[in-house]
Write a protein that holds these residues in place. Structure first.
Motif, PDB file in Angstrom:
ATOM      1  N   ASP A 142       3.509  -2.694  13.089  1.00  0.00           N
ATOM      2  CA  ASP A 142       2.896  -3.835  13.777  1.00  0.00           C
ATOM      3  C   ASP A 142       1.410  -3.611  14.057  1.00  0.00           C
ATOM      4  O   ASP A 142       0.584  -4.491  13.820  1.00  0.00           O
ATOM      5  CB  ASP A 142       3.629  -4.063  15.102  1.00  0.00           C
ATOM      6  CG  ASP A 142       3.970  -5.508  15.350  1.00  0.00           C
ATOM      7  OD1 ASP A 142       3.806  -6.331  14.432  1.00  0.00           O
ATOM      8  OD2 ASP A 142       4.393  -5.812  16.474  1.00  0.00           O
ATOM      9  N   ASP A 143       1.078  -2.418  14.559  1.00  0.00           N
ATOM     10  CA  ASP A 143      -0.298  -2.123  14.963  1.00  0.00           C
ATOM     11  C   ASP A 143      -1.242  -1.860  13.798  1.00  0.00           C
ATOM     12  O   ASP A 143      -2.454  -1.988  13.946  1.00  0.00           O
ATOM     13  CB  ASP A 143      -0.328  -0.899  15.893  1.00  0.00           C
ATOM     14  CG  ASP A 143       0.373  -1.147  17.211  1.00  0.00           C
ATOM     15  OD1 ASP A 143       0.652  -2.324  17.535  1.00  0.00           O
ATOM     16  OD2 ASP A 143       0.667  -0.162  17.913  1.00  0.00           O
ATOM     17  N   ASN A 144      -0.707  -1.463  12.633  1.00  0.00           N
ATOM     18  CA  ASN A 144      -1.560  -1.037  11.525  1.00  0.00           C
ATOM     19  C   ASN A 144      -1.500  -1.937  10.299  1.00  0.00           C
ATOM     20  O   ASN A 144      -2.082  -1.611   9.268  1.00  0.00           O
ATOM     21  CB  ASN A 144      -1.198   0.401  11.123  1.00  0.00           C
ATOM     22  CG  ASN A 144      -1.520   1.373  12.218  1.00  0.00           C
ATOM     23  OD1 ASN A 144      -2.658   1.741  12.434  1.00  0.00           O
ATOM     24  ND2 ASN A 144      -0.494   1.781  12.974  1.00  0.00           N
ATOM     25  N   TRP A 145      -0.797  -3.060  10.381  1.00  0.00           N
ATOM     26  CA  TRP A 145      -0.675  -3.967   9.241  1.00  0.00           C
ATOM     27  C   TRP A 145      -2.047  -4.532   8.926  1.00  0.00           C
ATOM     28  O   TRP A 145      -2.738  -5.054   9.792  1.00  0.00           O
ATOM     29  CB  TRP A 145       0.313  -5.082   9.556  1.00  0.00           C
ATOM     30  CG  TRP A 145       0.831  -5.727   8.306  1.00  0.00           C
ATOM     31  CD1 TRP A 145       0.280  -6.783   7.653  1.00  0.00           C
ATOM     32  CD2 TRP A 145       1.985  -5.345   7.561  1.00  0.00           C
ATOM     33  NE1 TRP A 145       1.028  -7.079   6.539  1.00  0.00           N
ATOM     34  CE2 TRP A 145       2.076  -6.220   6.461  1.00  0.00           C
ATOM     35  CE3 TRP A 145       2.954  -4.347   7.710  1.00  0.00           C
ATOM     36  CZ2 TRP A 145       3.101  -6.136   5.513  1.00  0.00           C
ATOM     37  CZ3 TRP A 145       3.959  -4.260   6.777  1.00  0.00           C
ATOM     38  CH2 TRP A 145       4.031  -5.141   5.691  1.00  0.00           C
ATOM     39  N   SER A 146      -2.437  -4.460   7.677  1.00  0.00           N
ATOM     40  CA  SER A 146      -3.762  -4.920   7.241  1.00  0.00           C
ATOM     41  C   SER A 146      -3.861  -6.445   7.325  1.00  0.00           C
ATOM     42  O   SER A 146      -2.912  -7.156   6.981  1.00  0.00           O
ATOM     43  CB  SER A 146      -4.015  -4.472   5.801  1.00  0.00           C
ATOM     44  OG  SER A 146      -5.183  -5.064   5.304  1.00  0.00           O
ATOM     45  N   SER A 147      -5.028  -6.904   7.739  1.00  0.00           N
ATOM     46  CA  SER A 147      -5.229  -8.353   7.831  1.00  0.00           C
ATOM     47  C   SER A 147      -5.311  -9.007   6.453  1.00  0.00           C
ATOM     48  O   SER A 147      -5.185 -10.218   6.325  1.00  0.00           O
ATOM     49  CB  SER A 147      -6.499  -8.653   8.626  1.00  0.00           C
ATOM     50  OG  SER A 147      -7.618  -8.048   8.005  1.00  0.00           O
ATOM     51  N   LYS A 171       1.211 -10.792   7.387  1.00  0.00           N
ATOM     52  CA  LYS A 171       2.149  -9.976   8.163  1.00  0.00           C
ATOM     53  C   LYS A 171       3.508 -10.666   8.258  1.00  0.00           C
ATOM     54  O   LYS A 171       3.604 -11.820   8.667  1.00  0.00           O
ATOM     55  CB  LYS A 171       1.577  -9.756   9.554  1.00  0.00           C
ATOM     56  CG  LYS A 171       2.315  -8.757  10.385  1.00  0.00           C
ATOM     57  CD  LYS A 171       1.546  -8.594  11.684  1.00  0.00           C
ATOM     58  CE  LYS A 171       2.047  -7.469  12.513  1.00  0.00           C
ATOM     59  NZ  LYS A 171       1.259  -7.343  13.732  1.00  0.00           N
ATOM     60  N   PRO A 172       4.586  -9.943   7.891  1.00  0.00           N
ATOM     61  CA  PRO A 172       5.936 -10.500   8.010  1.00  0.00           C
ATOM     62  C   PRO A 172       6.455 -10.334   9.448  1.00  0.00           C
ATOM     63  O   PRO A 172       5.815  -9.707  10.283  1.00  0.00           O
ATOM     64  CB  PRO A 172       6.740  -9.627   7.045  1.00  0.00           C
ATOM     65  CG  PRO A 172       6.024  -8.311   7.077  1.00  0.00           C
ATOM     66  CD  PRO A 172       4.568  -8.627   7.270  1.00  0.00           C
ATOM     67  N   GLU A 198       1.993  -2.112   1.385  1.00  0.00           N
ATOM     68  CA  GLU A 198       1.403  -2.045   2.724  1.00  0.00           C
ATOM     69  C   GLU A 198       2.164  -1.050   3.604  1.00  0.00           C
ATOM     70  O   GLU A 198       1.567  -0.261   4.332  1.00  0.00           O
ATOM     71  CB  GLU A 198       1.369  -3.434   3.366  1.00  0.00           C
ATOM     72  CG  GLU A 198       0.701  -3.480   4.714  1.00  0.00           C
ATOM     73  CD  GLU A 198      -0.773  -3.081   4.702  1.00  0.00           C
ATOM     74  OE1 GLU A 198      -1.328  -2.906   5.803  1.00  0.00           O
ATOM     75  OE2 GLU A 198      -1.375  -2.921   3.619  1.00  0.00           O
ATOM     76  N   VAL A 199       3.498  -1.050   3.524  1.00  0.00           N
ATOM     77  CA  VAL A 199       4.297  -0.064   4.267  1.00  0.00           C
ATOM     78  C   VAL A 199       3.937   1.350   3.806  1.00  0.00           C
ATOM     79  O   VAL A 199       3.729   2.248   4.615  1.00  0.00           O
ATOM     80  CB  VAL A 199       5.816  -0.326   4.102  1.00  0.00           C
ATOM     81  CG1 VAL A 199       6.642   0.848   4.612  1.00  0.00           C
ATOM     82  CG2 VAL A 199       6.202  -1.613   4.812  1.00  0.00           C
ATOM     83  N   ARG A 200       3.826   1.542   2.496  1.00  0.00           N
ATOM     84  CA  ARG A 200       3.414   2.854   1.957  1.00  0.00           C
ATOM     85  C   ARG A 200       2.062   3.281   2.507  1.00  0.00           C
ATOM     86  O   ARG A 200       1.888   4.409   2.934  1.00  0.00           O
ATOM     87  CB  ARG A 200       3.284   2.772   0.438  1.00  0.00           C
ATOM     88  CG  ARG A 200       4.469   3.138  -0.341  1.00  0.00           C
ATOM     89  CD  ARG A 200       4.092   3.131  -1.829  1.00  0.00           C
ATOM     90  NE  ARG A 200       5.105   2.528  -2.634  1.00  0.00           N
ATOM     91  CZ  ARG A 200       6.236   3.117  -2.973  1.00  0.00           C
ATOM     92  NH1 ARG A 200       6.498   4.321  -2.570  1.00  0.00           N
ATOM     93  NH2 ARG A 200       7.110   2.485  -3.715  1.00  0.00           N
ATOM     94  N   ARG A 201       1.098   2.361   2.457  1.00  0.00           N
ATOM     95  CA  ARG A 201      -0.260   2.674   2.930  1.00  0.00           C
ATOM     96  C   ARG A 201      -0.235   3.128   4.392  1.00  0.00           C
ATOM     97  O   ARG A 201      -0.831   4.138   4.755  1.00  0.00           O
ATOM     98  CB  ARG A 201      -1.169   1.446   2.782  1.00  0.00           C
ATOM     99  CG  ARG A 201      -2.607   1.711   3.212  1.00  0.00           C
ATOM    100  CD  ARG A 201      -3.394   0.437   3.390  1.00  0.00           C
ATOM    101  NE  ARG A 201      -2.945  -0.376   4.504  1.00  0.00           N
ATOM    102  CZ  ARG A 201      -3.228  -0.116   5.800  1.00  0.00           C
ATOM    103  NH1 ARG A 201      -3.931   0.940   6.137  1.00  0.00           N
ATOM    104  NH2 ARG A 201      -2.790  -0.918   6.754  1.00  0.00           N
ATOM    105  N   ILE A 202       0.511   2.425   5.217  1.00  0.00           N
ATOM    106  CA  ILE A 202       0.553   2.746   6.650  1.00  0.00           C
ATOM    107  C   ILE A 202       1.215   4.098   6.883  1.00  0.00           C
ATOM    108  O   ILE A 202       0.685   4.954   7.599  1.00  0.00           O
ATOM    109  CB  ILE A 202       1.288   1.637   7.430  1.00  0.00           C
ATOM    110  CG1 ILE A 202       0.474   0.343   7.395  1.00  0.00           C
ATOM    111  CG2 ILE A 202       1.552   2.069   8.865  1.00  0.00           C
ATOM    112  CD1 ILE A 202       1.232  -0.888   7.866  1.00  0.00           C
ATOM    113  N   LEU A 203       2.384   4.330   6.284  1.00  0.00           N
ATOM    114  CA  LEU A 203       3.126   5.566   6.572  1.00  0.00           C
ATOM    115  C   LEU A 203       2.533   6.794   5.889  1.00  0.00           C
ATOM    116  O   LEU A 203       2.836   7.918   6.268  1.00  0.00           O
ATOM    117  CB  LEU A 203       4.601   5.400   6.210  1.00  0.00           C
ATOM    118  CG  LEU A 203       5.356   4.387   7.072  1.00  0.00           C
ATOM    119  CD1 LEU A 203       6.824   4.390   6.715  1.00  0.00           C
ATOM    120  CD2 LEU A 203       5.174   4.644   8.558  1.00  0.00           C
TER     121      LEU A 203
END
Length: 135
Positions: free
Chosen positions: A14-19, A23-24, A86-91
């Motif tokens: 939630d906090d790191n999802w790219s603009s 966002k789902p 996006e999930v990959r990028r964040i984690l």
């Protein structure tokens, strides 16, 4: 406060999802009844397993949790892949998991579970999270 790796993963996503990526809805697997793909795309996070390993004195334990991250959309396979990246990028971002008290966050597996008949595009990740705890 009680430790819950599912809450942590939801908060981190939630906090790191790219603009730049729409966002789902990000929810717990326990709220699965709330999924209505007519209302948008979903990231559904649930816990698979948890284990403690003794590390040393003073009583230190490495807590390992495996969390399932399911991405669902009716839009397209490209949209499912966009959310997955996006999930990959964040984690993969070390600063993200270190800032949240983890030794490591790692995606261990990704499976495409798309239902071609219903045109529901689904990708499921397993993520391993480790943190050090002192008792």
């Amino acid at each position: 406060m009680t430790y819950d790796p599912v809450d942590d993963v939801i908060s981190i996503l939630d906090d790191n999802w790219s603009s730049s990526v729409t966002k789902p809805n990000i929810i717990k697997a326990y709220d699965i009844r709330a999924v209505d793909l007519r209302r948008g795309d979903y990231v559904i996070v649930g816990q698979v397993s948890e284990a403690d390993d003794y590390v040393g004195v003073p009583l230190e334990f490495r807590r390992t949790a495996v969390v399932s991250i399911m991405l669902k959309t009716k839009t397209s396979r490209d949209r499912a892949r966009e959310m997955a990246e996006e999930v990959r990028r964040i984690l993969r971002d070390k600063d993200v998991w270190r800032d949240n008290g983890y030794l490591m966050m790692r995606l261990t597996r990704a499976v495409d579970m798309t239902d071609r008949e219903r045109k529901v595009y689904t990708i499921v990740f397993d993520a391993m999270l480790q943190r050090l705890e002192t008792v």
